[in-house]
Design a protein around this motif. Structure first.
Motif, PDB file in Angstrom:
ATOM      1  N   ILE A  13      93.683 -22.497  -0.805  1.00 10.59           N
ATOM      2  CA  ILE A  13      92.589 -22.102   0.093  1.00 10.59           C
ATOM      3  C   ILE A  13      91.465 -21.472  -0.711  1.00 10.59           C
ATOM      4  O   ILE A  13      90.285 -21.769  -0.512  1.00 10.59           O
ATOM      5  CB  ILE A  13      93.099 -21.109   1.153  1.00 10.59           C
ATOM      6  N   ALA A  14      91.836 -20.594  -1.674  1.00 16.27           N
ATOM      7  CA  ALA A  14      90.830 -19.915  -2.483  1.00 16.27           C
ATOM      8  C   ALA A  14      90.015 -20.929  -3.291  1.00 16.27           C
ATOM      9  O   ALA A  14      88.792 -20.827  -3.395  1.00 16.27           O
ATOM     10  CB  ALA A  14      91.504 -18.918  -3.423  1.00 16.27           C
ATOM     11  N   LEU A  15      90.699 -21.917  -3.830  1.00 16.34           N
ATOM     12  CA  LEU A  15      90.026 -22.929  -4.646  1.00 16.34           C
ATOM     13  C   LEU A  15      89.024 -23.712  -3.795  1.00 16.34           C
ATOM     14  O   LEU A  15      87.863 -23.898  -4.172  1.00 16.34           O
ATOM     15  CB  LEU A  15      91.074 -23.885  -5.237  1.00 16.34           C
ATOM     16  N   VAL A  16      89.497 -24.146  -2.651  1.00 14.78           N
ATOM     17  CA  VAL A  16      88.617 -24.886  -1.740  1.00 14.78           C
ATOM     18  C   VAL A  16      87.428 -24.010  -1.364  1.00 14.78           C
ATOM     19  O   VAL A  16      86.284 -24.464  -1.326  1.00 14.78           O
ATOM     20  CB  VAL A  16      89.390 -25.319  -0.477  1.00 14.78           C
ATOM     21  N   ALA A  17      87.712 -22.712  -1.140  1.00 15.33           N
ATOM     22  CA  ALA A  17      86.652 -21.799  -0.747  1.00 15.33           C
ATOM     23  C   ALA A  17      85.576 -21.704  -1.824  1.00 15.33           C
ATOM     24  O   ALA A  17      84.383 -21.685  -1.515  1.00 15.33           O
ATOM     25  CB  ALA A  17      87.230 -20.418  -0.458  1.00 15.33           C
ATOM     26  N   THR A  18      85.992 -21.657  -3.089  1.00 15.55           N
ATOM     27  CA  THR A  18      84.984 -21.551  -4.158  1.00 15.55           C
ATOM     28  C   THR A  18      84.094 -22.786  -4.173  1.00 15.55           C
ATOM     29  O   THR A  18      82.872 -22.685  -4.229  1.00 15.55           O
ATOM     30  CB  THR A  18      85.644 -21.424  -5.538  1.00 15.55           C
ATOM     31  N   LEU A  19      84.717 -23.938  -4.069  1.00 15.02           N
ATOM     32  CA  LEU A  19      83.950 -25.182  -4.105  1.00 15.02           C
ATOM     33  C   LEU A  19      82.993 -25.247  -2.928  1.00 15.02           C
ATOM     34  O   LEU A  19      81.800 -25.534  -3.061  1.00 15.02           O
ATOM     35  CB  LEU A  19      84.923 -26.372  -4.067  1.00 15.02           C
ATOM     36  N   ILE A  44      85.550 -12.627   1.140  1.00 18.63           N
ATOM     37  CA  ILE A  44      85.754 -12.698   2.593  1.00 18.63           C
ATOM     38  C   ILE A  44      86.908 -13.641   2.909  1.00 18.63           C
ATOM     39  O   ILE A  44      87.791 -13.332   3.713  1.00 18.63           O
ATOM     40  CB  ILE A  44      84.460 -13.167   3.292  1.00 18.63           C
ATOM     41  N   THR A  45      86.900 -14.806   2.237  1.00 26.27           N
ATOM     42  CA  THR A  45      87.988 -15.766   2.462  1.00 26.27           C
ATOM     43  C   THR A  45      89.332 -15.131   2.143  1.00 26.27           C
ATOM     44  O   THR A  45      90.283 -15.214   2.922  1.00 26.27           O
ATOM     45  CB  THR A  45      87.811 -17.009   1.578  1.00 26.27           C
ATOM     46  N   LEU A  46      89.365 -14.504   0.959  1.00 24.89           N
ATOM     47  CA  LEU A  46      90.633 -13.895   0.556  1.00 24.89           C
ATOM     48  C   LEU A  46      91.059 -12.827   1.546  1.00 24.89           C
ATOM     49  O   LEU A  46      92.240 -12.694   1.859  1.00 24.89           O
ATOM     50  CB  LEU A  46      90.510 -13.296  -0.848  1.00 24.89           C
ATOM     51  N   SER A  47      90.101 -12.083   2.056  1.00 23.49           N
ATOM     52  CA  SER A  47      90.454 -11.019   2.986  1.00 23.49           C
ATOM     53  C   SER A  47      91.028 -11.600   4.270  1.00 23.49           C
ATOM     54  O   SER A  47      92.033 -11.111   4.800  1.00 23.49           O
ATOM     55  CB  SER A  47      89.229 -10.133   3.238  1.00 23.49           C
ATOM     56  N   VAL A  48      90.413 -12.669   4.771  1.00 18.12           N
ATOM     57  CA  VAL A  48      90.948 -13.295   5.990  1.00 18.12           C
ATOM     58  C   VAL A  48      92.355 -13.819   5.734  1.00 18.12           C
ATOM     59  O   VAL A  48      93.282 -13.586   6.519  1.00 18.12           O
ATOM     60  CB  VAL A  48      90.026 -14.434   6.461  1.00 18.12           C
TER      61      VAL A  48
END
Ligand SMILES: Nc1ncnc2c1ncn2[C@@H]1O[C@H](COP(=O)(O)OP(=O)(O)OP(=O)(O)O)[C@@H](O)[C@H]1O
Ligand SMILES: [Mg+2]
Lengths: 306, 318
Positions: free
Chosen positions: A3-9, A282-286
């Motif tokens: 999820i984190a990887l996708v979020a960065t992209l 924010i992504t990581l926090s969610v």
């Protein structure tokens, strides 16, 4: 992780497709010649191909480096940490108040289902739930201006005050934004608690608890509510995840220097590194709060643990 | 001496639209110490309602008339307070769905031990000790105390439910269809357990069930209800083998029996509506024996084997 990887992209592409870049703003000043603009763009690495930019970003990210802000050349991580330090206490306090009040009210409404009190509670919870944030916030600003500090998180003229004076100042400043958060959430919390509690109260095991001779309070709280908490837990952790990512409107209305306001500033300045960092956090926090929710579920309900 | 005494018990369920269903219409029942009573009757005749009323557990929109004494305490007189004073310590209950009757988020041991501590019968550590003992009493290993309800099989859960009910040493045990959700083999085991345990502990048992075999094996006295009243009351053997009330006869004929060459009958008609006043004998409309006298309400008459029927009273048939 995925999820984190996708979020960065995603954040990388998303922010870069916004019209304008970090230099556009500066370029409005007549003294910035096209040469200077080009030099700036080169400095920020904005003249390189997107893929190279992404690769560089990921390489640094892997080393734990979120880059530096385009606006003031400060490390992004430091800025975010500072903002998060401001947001977390406010969001936590607000959510806690929302949970406590919402729970008490929801449980009471369920206990007196159909009564006038229930209808008043349910009605006002619905209304609060559907009111826009900024409107509640502005109303509070108007009502409490002069009584409580309405902006920022500390008094700028309070210099070298003792520990207690500082603590009191902080507390006074946090009241309004936290209450605003609580008001926003309490409606939804109360409704969720009411409906799950209603269901629990009609469960057979509540009849067993009454047959055991337990008093109303014990039946309602330790038997019924204890088995009806899960929806509230899910909702709270979900909300907290988003709130840490910045209650943008609340923070804007009350000038709270937190993650939400930092995001607004970063968007305004097209500060890509900062935006990407914020998006990631924010992504990581969610994700983290969802995970916390799952863990709590398993702790609270043995049927989930399997 | 009777540990449970219902006198002229009435229950009305008040509907929001002002109508009111008269679900229990004058039940008289005295159960003595250690007596095991089975309650029969078709669905909706008020068996559950009467039991819940006896423990003061009906919802607030139900109104109750008459009196109930459990172990000498007038349950209905002092409102919730006096009802709470007899719950679990004097009268306990076993419910039909042992699964849903237990709190899914508490361990079995806690659910058994908590009431002992709550009613100040003993300290938490003694309660744990007693929990182990009652689990053993119902044939469960002590380790079950650490389990959650969903981790047990239906039969084990019902055993745990029984352990829970006897833990505070009540004098009366109400069991509302305790075996309905179980398979036949387990049903028989639970029946055996109930009758053995109540005899060993000197507990009075009031067991509602549709299973006539259960009644025959676990109880010594049988009570038949119809439309909110008791129509027949006698020794289980007598009631089941020589029923006197026309309703009981039809009810027994309508019950399937394995290995018996006998056509199954059904009772024609339906029970009376409860939201209308019932004049005379409630069963008259469906009764093959009905005659003029049935327009007045019959009373339970007789010594050991009591029946509420004008036809029986007049000796018109027997
Ligand atoms: N909570 C309630 N609200 C309204 N009416 C009820 C309620 N509980 C029971 N009744 C009515 O009271 C009557 C008796 O119901 P009760 O549950 O006591 O029957 P029962 O003899 O236990 O039947 P069963 O064998 O199906 O369990 C029924 O007509 C039912 O509709
Ligand atoms: Mg019933």
């Amino acid at each position: 992780m995925v999820i984190a990887l996708v979020a960065t992209l995603f954040s990388f592409v998303l922010f870069r497709t916004l019209p304008g870049d970090a230099v556009t703003n500066i370029a409005q000043s007549p003294r910035i010649t096209p040469e200077v603009q080009a030099a700036l763009r080169h400095n920020f690495g904005l003249d390189r191909p997107l893929w190279t930019q992404y690769a560089l970003y990921m390489r640094e990210l892997a080393r734990g480096n979120l880059g530096v802000s385009f606006t003031d050349a400060q490390p992004v991580s430091g800025k975010i940490i500072q903002a998060a330090k401001n947001t977390i206490p406010m969001a936590l306090l607000g959510t806690m108040m929302g949970i406590i009040v919402g729970t008490i009210i929801g449980v009471n409404a369920a206990y007196r289902q159909g009564s006038a009190r229930d209808r008043v509670i349910t009605g006002s919870a619905m209304i609060l739930y559907s009111l826009p944030v900024q409107w509640i916030g502005l109303l509070m600003l108007v009502w409490f201006a002069g009584v409580l500090p309405t902006s920022g998180m500390s008094d700028p003229y309070l210099i070298d005050a003792g520990f207690w004076a500082t603590a009191e100042d902080r507390l006074l400043h946090i009241i309004l934004p936290a209450t605003c958060v609580a008001l926003l959430l309490f409606g939804a919390f109360a409704l969720v608690v009411r409906s799950s509690q209603l269901e629990a109260l009609s469960d057979d095991h509540v009849l067993t608890a009454r047959a055991k001779g337990y008093g109303n309070r014990r039946v309602v709280w330790r038997e019924a509510f204890r088995s009806a908490m899960l929806p509230l837990v899910s909702l709270s952790t979900l909300t907290l995840g988003f709130l840490i990512g910045g209650g943008i409107l609340v923070e804007t209305v009350f000038g709270w220097p937190g993650v939400g306001r930092l995001t607004v500033q970063a968007v305004g300045a097209r500060d890509y590194p900062l935006l990407q960092g914020l998006f990631l956090v924010i992504t990581l926090s969610v994700v983290a709060f969802n995970f916390l929710g799952d863990v709590l579920h398993a702790v609270l309900d043995p049927r989930v643990a399997e | 001496m009777s540990v449970l005494e219902m006198r002229d018990l009435h229950v009305w369920f008040d509907a929001p639209d002002g109508a009111s269903a008269h679900a229990v219409r004058g039940v008289d029942l005295a159960v003595s110490v250690g007596e095991r009573v089975g309650v029969l009757g078709e669905s909706g005749c008020g068996k559950t309602t009467a039991i819940l009323a006896a423990m003061g557990l009906l919802p607030s929109f139900a109104s109750v008339g008459g009196s109930v004494h459990i172990d000498g305490v007038d349950v209905l007189a002092g409102g919730e307070k006096s009802a709470r004073s007899v719950r679990w310590t004097h009268a306990a209950m076993i419910f039909q769905g042992a699964m849903s009757a237990m709190n899914p988020v508490h361990r079995i041991g806690k659910q058994i031990a908590d009431p002992m501590v709550f009613h100040k019968q003993c300290t938490p550590s003694t309660a744990r000790e007693r929990t182990r003992k009652v689990l053993e009493l119902v044939g469960l290993p002590a380790s079950v105390a650490q389990r959650y309800p969903h981790e047990l099989s239906g039969g084990m859960r019902q055993r745990a439910g029984i352990a829970m009910a006897v833990a505070c040493e009540p004098k009366v045990l109400f069991a509302d269809e305790p075996t309905t959700a179980l398979d036949v083999v387990v049903q028989a085991q639970i029946g055996d357990l109930l009758s053995e345990l109540t005899q060993r502990l000197g507990l009075a048992l009031v067991m509602v069930t549709h299973d006539i075999g259960m009644i025959a094996e676990t109880t010594e006295r049988a009570v038949v209800m119809y439309a909110g009243v008791i129509v027949e009351d006698g020794r289980t053997f007598d009631v089941l083998t020589a029923p006197r009330h026309p309703y009981t006869r039809l009810l027994l004929e309508a019950t399937p029996v394995v290995n018996r060459d006998r056509p199954l009958v059904s009772i024609p008609g339906t029970p009376p509506r409860l939201d209308e006043a019932i004049r005379g004998c409630a069963f008259a409309a469906r009764c093959p024996q009905a005659f003029e006298a049935c327009t007045t309400r019959p009373t339970l008459l007789g010594e050991a084997h009591r029946v509420a029927c004008h036809a029986v009273e007049k000796g018109r048939f027997s």
